[in-house]
Design a protein around this motif. Structure first.
Motif, PDB file in Angstrom:
ATOM      1  N   LEU A 202     -14.272   3.069  12.182  1.00  0.00           N
ATOM      2  CA  LEU A 202     -13.645   2.303  11.106  1.00  0.00           C
ATOM      3  C   LEU A 202     -12.283   1.763  11.555  1.00  0.00           C
ATOM      4  O   LEU A 202     -11.472   2.503  12.121  1.00  0.00           O
ATOM      5  N   PRO A 203     -11.980   0.485  11.307  1.00  0.00           N
ATOM      6  CA  PRO A 203     -10.688  -0.083  11.715  1.00  0.00           C
ATOM      7  C   PRO A 203      -9.532   0.554  10.954  1.00  0.00           C
ATOM      8  O   PRO A 203      -9.624   0.799   9.745  1.00  0.00           O
ATOM      9  N   VAL A 204      -8.443   0.820  11.648  1.00  0.00           N
ATOM     10  CA  VAL A 204      -7.266   1.419  11.015  1.00  0.00           C
ATOM     11  C   VAL A 204      -5.996   0.799  11.604  1.00  0.00           C
ATOM     12  O   VAL A 204      -5.956   0.435  12.783  1.00  0.00           O
ATOM     13  N   LEU A 205      -4.975   0.680  10.774  1.00  0.00           N
ATOM     14  CA  LEU A 205      -3.663   0.164  11.187  1.00  0.00           C
ATOM     15  C   LEU A 205      -2.715   1.336  11.387  1.00  0.00           C
ATOM     16  O   LEU A 205      -2.604   2.201  10.521  1.00  0.00           O
TER      17      LEU A 205
ATOM     18  N   ASP B 246      -7.706  13.700   6.920  1.00  0.00           N
ATOM     19  CA  ASP B 246      -9.005  14.068   7.482  1.00  0.00           C
ATOM     20  C   ASP B 246      -9.487  13.078   8.535  1.00  0.00           C
ATOM     21  O   ASP B 246     -10.008  13.484   9.576  1.00  0.00           O
ATOM     22  N   ARG B 247      -9.324  11.789   8.252  1.00  0.00           N
ATOM     23  CA  ARG B 247      -9.821  10.776   9.208  1.00  0.00           C
ATOM     24  C   ARG B 247      -9.115  10.892  10.549  1.00  0.00           C
ATOM     25  O   ARG B 247      -9.743  10.806  11.602  1.00  0.00           O
ATOM     26  N   HIS B 248      -7.800  11.085  10.511  1.00  0.00           N
ATOM     27  CA  HIS B 248      -7.071  11.195  11.766  1.00  0.00           C
ATOM     28  C   HIS B 248      -7.420  12.510  12.473  1.00  0.00           C
ATOM     29  O   HIS B 248      -7.643  12.535  13.683  1.00  0.00           O
ATOM     30  N   TRP B 249      -7.443  13.587  11.716  1.00  0.00           N
ATOM     31  CA  TRP B 249      -7.738  14.884  12.322  1.00  0.00           C
ATOM     32  C   TRP B 249      -9.132  14.900  12.953  1.00  0.00           C
ATOM     33  O   TRP B 249      -9.326  15.448  14.044  1.00  0.00           O
ATOM     34  N   HIS B 250     -10.081  14.287  12.300  1.00  0.00           N
ATOM     35  CA  HIS B 250     -11.444  14.217  12.823  1.00  0.00           C
ATOM     36  C   HIS B 250     -11.456  13.528  14.186  1.00  0.00           C
ATOM     37  O   HIS B 250     -12.166  13.947  15.111  1.00  0.00           O
TER      38      HIS B 250
ATOM     39  N   THR C 286      -1.389   8.997   6.315  1.00  0.00           N
ATOM     40  CA  THR C 286      -2.630   9.190   5.564  1.00  0.00           C
ATOM     41  C   THR C 286      -2.929   7.977   4.703  1.00  0.00           C
ATOM     42  O   THR C 286      -4.095   7.547   4.574  1.00  0.00           O
ATOM     43  N   LYS C 287      -1.893   7.398   4.090  1.00  0.00           N
ATOM     44  CA  LYS C 287      -2.087   6.172   3.323  1.00  0.00           C
ATOM     45  C   LYS C 287      -2.640   5.056   4.201  1.00  0.00           C
ATOM     46  O   LYS C 287      -3.543   4.311   3.790  1.00  0.00           O
ATOM     47  N   LEU C 288      -2.100   4.925   5.423  1.00  0.00           N
ATOM     48  CA  LEU C 288      -2.577   3.886   6.341  1.00  0.00           C
ATOM     49  C   LEU C 288      -4.043   4.114   6.713  1.00  0.00           C
ATOM     50  O   LEU C 288      -4.850   3.175   6.751  1.00  0.00           O
ATOM     51  N   PHE C 289      -4.396   5.356   7.013  1.00  0.00           N
ATOM     52  CA  PHE C 289      -5.768   5.652   7.421  1.00  0.00           C
ATOM     53  C   PHE C 289      -6.759   5.427   6.284  1.00  0.00           C
ATOM     54  O   PHE C 289      -7.949   5.211   6.539  1.00  0.00           O
ATOM     55  N   ASN C 290      -6.302   5.464   5.048  1.00  0.00           N
ATOM     56  CA  ASN C 290      -7.192   5.299   3.909  1.00  0.00           C
ATOM     57  C   ASN C 290      -7.344   3.847   3.453  1.00  0.00           C
ATOM     58  O   ASN C 290      -8.072   3.571   2.499  1.00  0.00           O
ATOM     59  N   ILE C 291      -6.681   2.919   4.142  1.00  0.00           N
ATOM     60  CA  ILE C 291      -6.822   1.502   3.815  1.00  0.00           C
ATOM     61  C   ILE C 291      -8.104   0.967   4.460  1.00  0.00           C
ATOM     62  O   ILE C 291      -8.320   1.153   5.657  1.00  0.00           O
ATOM     63  N   ASP C 292      -8.920   0.303   3.683  1.00  0.00           N
ATOM     64  CA  ASP C 292     -10.152  -0.304   4.208  1.00  0.00           C
ATOM     65  C   ASP C 292      -9.825  -1.672   4.817  1.00  0.00           C
ATOM     66  O   ASP C 292      -9.290  -2.549   4.130  1.00  0.00           O
TER      67      ASP C 292
ATOM     68  N   HIS D 289       0.819  -1.215   0.000  1.00  0.00           N
ATOM     69  CA  HIS D 289       0.000   0.000   0.000  1.00  0.00           C
ATOM     70  C   HIS D 289       0.854   1.267   0.000  1.00  0.00           C
ATOM     71  O   HIS D 289       0.383   2.339   0.385  1.00  0.00           O
ATOM     72  N   GLY D 290       2.095   1.146  -0.433  1.00  0.00           N
ATOM     73  CA  GLY D 290       2.923   2.318  -0.645  1.00  0.00           C
ATOM     74  C   GLY D 290       3.705   2.810   0.548  1.00  0.00           C
ATOM     75  O   GLY D 290       4.252   3.911   0.518  1.00  0.00           O
TER      76      GLY D 290
END
Length: 535
Positions: free
Chosen positions: A292-295, A390-394, A163-169, A107-108
């Motif tokens: 939402l689950p995040v790594l 955005d997900r982390h900041w929220h 941000t890449k990690l937070f955007n992984i489903d 995932h980069g």
């Protein structure tokens, strides 16, 4: 070098010393393995033979693993990473890290490419991971000497990677594994898009397996419901207390004076865990995005960040014990970047040096410059996160988030004779209930299911304040001695640290010489002497 000396260098910890309980620390880290078999495995992983190896040296030793550098004739190098015998959860820790490295790399996220590994019985005599050697070098202590622009470049890249990690489903909470590495019957949920190869299985973090916890028949995940994620660590501790809990002194000997050197009862911690479990359903956010689950990287600190000469990040290492958690629990600033003890940082104020900085004395300039550096890192990590993630900041915007995460962590921490952290968390929850509890469907705030008297809240606050003062004093003493919180120091500093510790001991005993009982207790529980860690 004689074979015995070479084996000691390869098999034993030689990168530092401990000023107390050193035999135990060394025994935890001693690992005899078959060097030739490891060389064979390394050479085979790159389609070479053992005769192509030109050198085999120990590269680094950390808290959980030993790393060897294997140089080849063609100029390439392979890193072999072997966990200490004391590293938990054994095969699960290695299996999860391998899968996590491959997953985030796909995932980069720049990580070392895994060349080979083993989590089963093998000819080497240990689990191991074989990895490519990353370009660049770890920032390490050089982090404190970077210019503002260099710091900003690293922070910006870190936030981009996060941000890449937070955007992984991801489907559920737990830890990532290759399906093939989990024994039959172990619960797992396949990760979509991985053709069934990757899954999320039991939590691989140390707290789930510490001590006898690894033998408990408990639910270690994966979990698809954030309520279960919140409750499971406390239920794990309750199971351990029922099976193994006995009154004991706090593990940190410096805390024992606060409790009059009395053993603490695990039943008191049981009551706090039950209170926490009653609170847990009310801690789940109504905003589904926060669930939402995040790594996240489990230990994002300068030693684990590799950079090139121009401070471009070339890799993030050490993904051992990685977790997937709901966003509201996974969120938070990495410890190396946060400065929450400072009012200006909490207020998210742009940092500035004082107007009279140039006229300050050397000592004040050093102190103010360090304060500015910490504020600078804190502010711009948050600033970049606000702009890009955005997900982390929220999640960070929610003022109750920090307390929820602390409560979750303290409820899941292995009990070692200290009840106060979780007790004080519960008091803070009660004080901030209207901001913490998820509202009912009609918008009203539910009644808090846990109640304390004002007298009890004050008792807990007084204990908490005493422990904080002890923490500050121990940090000061450790800095004077030049040791870490567990007594570790460099080989060069060991003798002088031992001598300074002896002088401080003599001063401490002299200060209580008029009270025979207190002197006896102080001597018996002195924090820098060898001791029985299980009493």
């Amino acid at each position: 070098m004689k074979d015995d000396d070479r084996n000691r260098e390869l098999f034993e910890y030689t990168s530092g010393r401990w000023i107390y309980n050193e035999p135990r620390r060394l025994a935890e880290r001693r690992l005899a393995f078959n060097v030739d078999e490891l060389k064979k495995a390394a050479a085979k992983s790159v389609n070479m033979s053992i005769s192509d190896i030109t050198s085999f040296t120990k590269l680094a030793e950390g808290g959980f693993n030993r790393v060897f550098n294997i140089s080849m004739k063609d100029g390439s190098a392979i890193l072999a990473r072997l966990p200490y015998p004391s590293t938990l959860p054994g095969r699960f820790a290695v299996a999860s890290e391998v899968a996590t490295l491959d997953f985030v790399r796909a995932h980069g996220i720049p990580t070392p490419r895994v060349l080979g590994y083993s989590v089963d019985d093998n000819a080497v005599g240990s689990e191991y991971i074989l990895m490519e050697k990353l370009p660049g070098k770890p920032i390490g202590d050089g982090w404190f000497d970077l210019s503002e622009q260099e710091r900003l470049k690293v922070l910006l890249e870190i936030v981009k990677l996060e941000t890449k990690l937070f955007n992984i489903d991801l489907p559920v909470s737990g830890s990532i594994y290759y399906t093939r590495d989990l024994p039959p019957g172990v619960p797992k949920v396949h990760i979509p898009g991985s053709a069934g190869e990757l899954c999320i299985g039991p939590y691989a973090s140390l707290r789930w397996w510490f001590g006898e916890r690894g033998n408990l028949d408990i639910n270690r995940g994966p979990h698809d419901d954030p309520r279960l994620v919140l409750q499971a660590p406390a239920e794990k501790e309750l199971a351990w207390i029922r099976a193994h809990g006995q009154p004991r002194l706090p593990f940190e000997r410096a805390y024992r004076e606060t409790f009059d050197y009395q053993r603490q009862n695990p039943e008191e911690h049981t009551k706090s865990l039950m209170d926490y479990i009653r609170l847990a359903p009310h801690l789940v956010p109504t905003d589904t995005n926060l669930n939402l689950p995040v790594l996240r990287h489990p230990d994002l600190q300068p030693n684990n960040i590799f950079v090139s000469e121009d401070f471009t990040i070339t890799g993030l290492i050490d993904w051992q014990h990685s977790l997937v958690l709901p966003t509201f629990l996974a969120a938070g600033m990495p410890k190396s970047f946060q400065n929450y003890n400072d009012e200006e940082s909490i207020s998210f104020v742009p940092p500035q040096l004082p107007n009279d900085f140039d006229s300050m004395g050397d000592e004040d300039r050093v102190r103010v410059q360090e304060q500015y550096r910490r504020r600078h890192v804190h502010f711009f990590y948050l600033g970049f996160t606000q702009r890009m993630n955005d997900r982390h900041w929220h999640a960070l915007e929610h003022e109750s988030g920090l307390l929820k995460r602390r409560l979750f962590n303290d409820a899941g921490s292995p009990w070692e004779g200290l009840n106060t952290p979780l007790q004080m968390d519960l008091v803070r929850v009660l004080e901030n209930w209207s901001n913490i509890a998820s509202p009912n469907s009609d918008g009203t705030v539910p009644a808090c299911p846990v109640v304390f008297t004002e007298q009890e809240a004050q008792r807990r606050a007084a204990l908490d304040e005493s422990l904080r003062e002890t923490d500050s004093e121990m940090e000061r003493i450790n800095n004077v001695l030049g040791v870490a919180s567990d007594g570790w120091t460099t080989n060069e500093m060991f003798e002088s640290a031992k001598e300074r510790a002896m002088l401080i001991r003599e001063e401490g005993l002299a200060a209580v010489s008029d009270d025979p009982w207190l002197r006896e207790m102080t001597e018996r529980h002195w924090p820098f002497d060898d001791c029985d860690e299980d009493e």
